[in-house]
Motif scaffolding. Sequence first.
Motif: not given
Length: 355
Positions: A23-32, A59-67
Amino acid sequence: MTRRYTLLLLALAATMATAAKAATGLAVLPAAAGGAPITLLYPTQATPSTVQRGPFTLQAAPDAAPAGGNGRLVVVSHGSGGSPWPHFDLGQALVAAGFTVAMPRHAGDNFQDASDAGPVSWTRRPQEVSQAIDAVAALAAPGGRFAPLRLDLQRVGAYGMSAGGITVLTLAGARWSPAEFVRHCEAHIAEDFPACVGLATELTGGALDGARIAMARSVLRTRFGGDTAWRSWDEPRIAAVVASVPVAAPIDMASLARPRVPLALVRAGQDAWLAPRWHSDAVLAACGAHCTLLADLPQAGHGSVLSPMVTDASEREARLIRDPPGFDRGTLPQVYARIAAFFVKNLGATPIPTP
């Protein structure tokens, strides 16, 4: 293409074919402060699901643990008025090769706000790439959310398309100026009209075209003609660059005679937005043996490298980015594999093992 590089590409393609099942993990980092959100794609063992982002189904895994992963980061710079999502398939291919991918949303030049498109945005985009690396570094430090990716941020790759192309060319050592952009448009606006005016208007072949050209020249001269200062940006963490159908006419081509990092290009032969003669081909002529034509797509249009393709574009934008007749989208996975192989080779990344 050397035999060694060809073997690397074949090995990587086989690895990606298997890794694509991960899977591809997907996260959005908040704006600095003063920045914009950053979309992060990364390797994960989590189960993917269907994710809707505007008109795009992914197709993605939102906020999943990275590995896992190969310990390297690639920053992707989108085009004018763009977003991360039309680069998702490229991002997935990079993740399949082990990379973590950061996609900053460029302030004032994105799908929600294009008020600074052009030289204003081009000036600050390289700094936004640096800010994206900083944001990832903070979260990838020991004990951080993305520490399991074990990222080495001293050798980072950068990919950019269109306005993202001038962004990464600047990171590769190019210098450019708004006045040089105006000089180009004064001389060649009829042949390169969309590059000079964007989506503001277009030539129709009618009686009003002369007035449109005169007005565009006047506006460009007034806004940017007096700004002769050269723009450049020093980001020592960037160690390899791929520029796809880049904005390049504003660049002092002598500054690209010897790029400071390995540089590759993707060329679209039917590009109606950035005529290759003044952009991609000019860069290739300037850097010569010191850069690589990674993919030459003679039937491709300006947006043909995008996948998934934008479906909600205006009629004018659609005419500039749609695939010309004869372009085969089935070739894109090969293009993405070449981009991944280029970064594996030049960032010193170890391809992830094939089970």
